[in-house]
Each structure stands twice: as C-alpha cells, then as structure tokens.
Enzyme design. Sequence first.
Site, short mmCIF file in Angstrom:
data_model
loop_
_atom_site.label_atom_id
_atom_site.label_comp_id
_atom_site.label_asym_id
_atom_site.label_seq_id
_atom_site.Cartn_x
_atom_site.Cartn_y
_atom_site.Cartn_z
CG ASP A 11 -1.96 -1.05 1.22
OD1 ASP A 11 -2.28 -1.54 0.12
OD2 ASP A 11 -2.49 -1.39 2.29
CG ASP A 130 -11.73 -2.31 -0.97
OD1 ASP A 130 -10.87 -3.20 -1.16
OD2 ASP A 130 -11.51 -1.11 -1.21
#
EC number: 4.3.2.10
Length: 257
Positions: A11, A130
């Site tokens: 990330d 997600d």
Amino acid sequence: MLAKRIVPCLDVRDGQVVKGVQFRNHEIIGDIVPLAKRYAEEGADELVFYDITASSDGRVVDKSWVARVAEVIDIPFCVAGGIKSVEDASRILQFGADKVSINSPALANPALITELADKFGVQCIVVGIDSYFDAETGKYQVYQFTGDESRTKATQWETRDWVLEVQKRGAGEIVLNMMNQDGVRNGYDLKQLNMVREVCHVPLIASGGAGEMVHFADAYQKANVDGALAASVFHKQIINIGELKQYLKEQNVEIRL
C-alpha cells in the site's frame, strides 16, 4: 494444474509503503523500491501496489515509482490507484506494470472495466473488491474509497452480485479484500471466499487476514483460491516467502519454488 500464487501487497501513500489495520491507522513501513526488490528476491510470484489515496484524492497513481520498480524486479506486478480511463491505464502499463487494478473507479463507472479489457486484454485487468461483513444485516457489502478513512462508504452492491457484474463486464481477475480481516492476522474469511468462489470463474485472489503459514494453505485448499495476497506478515518479516513456499509444498499445495 496451475501453480498457486503468493502475492505481497504494498500500500503506497505519499511515495512510501504504509500498512493499516482494517483500512485505518496507517503506519509507514518503508521505501517502495527496496521492499519490492526484497520480495522479488525472496520468491514472490507477483506484487501488487495500491496507491491507497489516489481515488479519494481524485488523482492517478504516481507513475515515477512504477518505472523504478520495473527496473529492479523481474516478476509481474500490478498497479492500482485512481485509474479512470484507458489513457491512465496505458501510461501505467507503458511505465512497466504488467496489470492494472481498478476498484472505486469501476464502481463509479462499470463500463470502464469493458473499455480496459477491450483495449488491453482481460489478462491485464484486475478488479479489486473491498468487501465488508455487516453483522447487523448478515450481508457482505462492497465499500468504496477505502484508502481514506474520512471518505470510505458503503455502496448499494452486495459482494456476490458485484463479483458477477465485473466478470460480465470483462474482469480477468478478482482480488477480494476482506475488510473485517484486514491486518488482524486471524486467517482469511474462508466462508466468504467459498461464497465468492462459487460464482467466480476467473482467477480469485484472497486478501486480508494472513497471519500464519497455515492461513495460506487453508485459502488454497479449503477455498480453492488462485492466489493469496498479504502485507503485514511480509513487511514485518513474520513470514519469509521462501520458507512459506517450502511449507506449502510440504502441504501438497502446487507452488513454484
């Protein structure tokens, strides 16, 4: 039988690798290029880079580090972050990425999936989902803008329906980010993975929850996923990729050593 993939996830925020827990409270892990190089040398099959605030900030992933990563690794890598057009994707692929992944932009404009698949081929197009389990409703709900705590929100899509929709539109691979498990290291949500696997006919990558080697074996053997993505266990050197592969081979998982 195709070998199962181990996929470290990096990330990225403000040019550095960060990691949160359940998509919140991100801490800085380190610089992008040395980490990418280390994982490639340890035996990762592929890397995924998420510029986690690109979509919520309304910008595209910073391409300068994409080119630097391409110079130092010789394994495939996928890049995500604010890719809203064929032009955006084209630039990232030209800088050396092998695949692009879209998440929030696909929810805002599902036709984008088809445009990208038509232009670059389905093998280049990954859709990240997600997914959050709402204990009150008992449903798995798709969330958007999860890279920014202040802007994250539920969409109208239930996870299973969105998995079907993105495949219909040309997704070549799906990464299922299980938000409840993210960074907690208690194992992947096998129930959710099996639910998605039933309707997912493209490669499925599990994401969120890896804490021990057995969690990877469970995802491959009990949910039949094609790859398992993890971040904190690799960043914090809790698990070494080479040792993980050796362990999986002993568990009779088809894996590239």
